[in-house]
Design an enzyme around this catalytic site. Structure first.
Site, PDB file in Angstrom:
ATOM      1  N   GLU A 143       0.828  -1.229   0.000  1.00 17.89           N
ATOM      2  CA  GLU A 143       0.000   0.000   0.000  1.00 17.89           C
ATOM      3  C   GLU A 143       0.855   1.270   0.000  1.00 17.89           C
ATOM      4  O   GLU A 143       0.668   2.152   0.829  1.00 17.89           O
ATOM      5  CB  GLU A 143      -0.961  -0.036   1.200  1.00 17.89           C
ATOM      6  CG  GLU A 143      -1.785  -1.304   1.228  1.00 17.89           C
ATOM      7  CD  GLU A 143      -2.758  -1.399   2.405  1.00 17.89           C
ATOM      8  OE1 GLU A 143      -2.728  -0.524   3.279  1.00 17.89           O
ATOM      9  OE2 GLU A 143      -3.549  -2.353   2.433  1.00 17.89           O
ATOM     10  N   GLU A 260      -6.654  -9.867  -1.815  1.00 16.03           N
ATOM     11  CA  GLU A 260      -7.504  -9.635  -0.628  1.00 16.03           C
ATOM     12  C   GLU A 260      -8.966  -9.443  -1.036  1.00 16.03           C
ATOM     13  O   GLU A 260      -9.675  -8.579  -0.506  1.00 16.03           O
ATOM     14  CB  GLU A 260      -7.006  -8.402   0.154  1.00 16.03           C
ATOM     15  CG  GLU A 260      -5.539  -8.492   0.536  1.00 16.03           C
ATOM     16  CD  GLU A 260      -5.046  -7.349   1.433  1.00 16.03           C
ATOM     17  OE1 GLU A 260      -5.876  -6.599   1.997  1.00 16.03           O
ATOM     18  OE2 GLU A 260      -3.814  -7.213   1.565  1.00 16.03           O
TER      19      GLU A 260
HETATM   20  O1  9MR Z   1      -7.842  -7.977   8.232  1.00 18.77           O
HETATM   21  C1  9MR Z   1      -6.702  -7.483   8.912  1.00 18.77           C
HETATM   22  C2  9MR Z   1      -7.077  -7.089  10.331  1.00 18.77           C
HETATM   23  O2  9MR Z   1      -7.475  -8.247  11.054  1.00 18.77           O
HETATM   24  C3  9MR Z   1      -5.888  -6.430  11.014  1.00 18.77           C
HETATM   25  O3  9MR Z   1      -6.294  -5.950  12.272  1.00 18.77           O
HETATM   26  C4  9MR Z   1      -5.378  -5.270  10.168  1.00 18.77           C
HETATM   27  C5  9MR Z   1      -4.118  -4.647  10.769  1.00 18.77           C
HETATM   28  O4  9MR Z   1      -3.089  -5.590  10.838  1.00 18.77           O
HETATM   29  O5  9MR Z   1      -5.070  -5.699   8.856  1.00 18.77           O
HETATM   30  C6  9MR Z   1      -6.163  -6.267   8.176  1.00 18.77           C
HETATM   31  O6  9MR Z   1      -5.719  -6.678   6.904  1.00 18.77           O
HETATM   32  C7  9MR Z   1      -5.308  -5.654   6.003  1.00 18.77           C
HETATM   33  C8  9MR Z   1      -4.178  -6.210   5.169  1.00 18.77           C
HETATM   34  O7  9MR Z   1      -3.141  -6.670   5.998  1.00 18.77           O
HETATM   35  C9  9MR Z   1      -3.636  -5.159   4.209  1.00 18.77           C
HETATM   36  N1  9MR Z   1      -4.700  -4.635   3.388  1.00 18.77           N
HETATM   37  C10 9MR Z   1      -5.908  -4.156   4.081  1.00 18.77           C
HETATM   38  C11 9MR Z   1      -6.419  -5.253   5.028  1.00 18.77           C
HETATM   39  C12 9MR Z   1      -7.679  -4.784   5.735  1.00 18.77           C
HETATM   40  O8  9MR Z   1      -7.384  -3.705   6.573  1.00 18.77           O
END
Ligand code: 9MR
Length: 352
Positions: A143, A260
């Site tokens: 990102e 994702e």
């Molecule tokens: O789904 C993930 C959530 O459980 C975590 O708390 C969060 C922070 O680590 O990250 C979420 O996953 C993200 C992913 O790692 C990167 N792209 C966006 C996803 C949704 O926020």
């Protein structure tokens, strides 16, 4: 609109595994997973193993999950995740080495021009080195683009950019390649799949940065498109400009991963049947366009069943009804979206 699912049909025994369908086309299908879901719901674990050929740790490999003190790492949960996957013939997508979120509290305040590059490369050497040889791929940077930053290169304003400079992507990829010669090294990014002005700007910024890195021999092998889709944006998903963008990535030698995938349903009608049909239509349109590109190698959703979706916290419905963004419902039954994904896999051209 195509009907993807006959409500009430008990499809479980007849349900084909999405990985089985994907495998017939030389593709991988999978989802993110957190170990706690398997503890909470053994049925979910069973569903996961039946449907998936690849898994992404939802949290276990992020910096804040591995370490809270400088230089002190605890790999126990991440190792458990990898062992669970390898004993069950699941490939693992390493996620993620360099991100501006999920950092231990000490990192951002401490980073400066004098130490940023060392802190970054130490972390990558330590973590990618720990898992070397065991992972299918690494999301090396995550990102990193944000057209809102108003920078000509489109890079997001983050502590990494400020402390390491604009070539930090290159630094991260070179460090990852030095630590793990086997994993495919991927740049994972949001919103490239959306064909509006914001998405088009991101695509242009990525291609320019990619060209600069490839000209310098940076070891990058893949692009991850997160594809957290919004049902209300159906009109700007899976169109010709998106397919052209995938072609531009492919011509640069990139393997492409959907990393994702889910479909936010907060603007859709309350009726679950109608909602499921609209969500399914988005999945099918997006995946049909995506899978026409042979450089696409894997489809990974961000969760398999609505019981365990981050969308419930991130974009809940204003009417308070449970969200339905994933292929299986809260009781692990296939929904219209499952049939829509299955159909797009069935009609995908095989990979070479
Ligand atoms: O789904 C993930 C959530 O459980 C975590 O708390 C969060 C922070 O680590 O990250 C979420 O996953 C993200 C992913 O790692 C990167 N792209 C966006 C996803 C949704 O926020």
């Amino acid at each position: 609109m195509a009907q993807w699912f006959q409500p009430g049909a008990k499809a479980q025994p007849a349900t084909r595994s999405l990985q089985q369908l994907a495998g017939q086309k030389g593709l991988l299908f999978g989802s993110c997973l957190a170990l706690k879901y398997c503890v909470q719901a053994p049925e979910y674990q069973q569903l996961f193993l039946a449907q998936c050929g690849i898994a992404t740790p939802e949290v276990h490999m992020k910096w804040s999950s591995l370490s809270t003190q400088p230089g002190v790492y605890d790999f126990a949960n991440a190792d458990r995740f990898v062992t669970f996957c390898t004993t069950n013939q699941l490939q693992v997508r390493g996620h993620t080495l360099i991100w501006h979120e999920a950092l231990p509290a000490w990192v951002a305040p401490q980073l400066n021009a004098g130490n940023g590059r060392m802190i970054m490369t130490d972390h990558i050497a330590r973590v990618a080195g720990h898992f070397a040889g065991k992972l299918y791929s690494w999301d090396v940077v995550n990102e990193v683009l944000d057209p809102g930053s108003q920078r000509p290169d489109g890079l997001r304003d983050t502590p990494w950019l400020r402390s390491c400079g604009a070539d930090y992507l290159e630094l991260a990829f070179r460090a990852a390649a030095a630590a793990d010669a086997r994993a495919l090294l991927v740049w994972n990014e949001t919103y490239l799949e959306v064909s509006n002005g914001f998405g088009q700007n991101k695509r242009a910024a990525m291609l320019a940065l990619l060209d600069r890195m490839l000209a310098r021999g940076v070891p990058i092998q893949g692009i991850g498109l997160e594809a957290h889709l919004r049902a209300e944006q159906a009109a700007v998903l899976g169109d010709a400009s998106y397919e052209a963008f995938l072609g531009q990535l492919a011509r640069r030698g990139m393997k492409i991963f959907i990393t994702e995938l889910d479909v936010q349903d907060l603007t859709l009608p309350a009726d679950p049947g109608a909602r499921d049909q609209a969500v399914a239509a988005v999945y099918n349109r997006f995946l049909t366009a995506t899978l026409r590109q042979p450089a696409v190698r894997a489809i990974v959703t961000w969760g398999l069943a609505d019981r365990f979706s981050w969308i419930a916290g991130y974009r809940p419905r204003p009417d308070g009804l449970p969200v339905r963004p994933l292929p299986f419902d809260a009781n692990y039954q296939p929904k219209a979206a499952y049939y829509a994904i299955a159909e797009s896999l069935r009609s995908a051209p095989p990979r070479g």
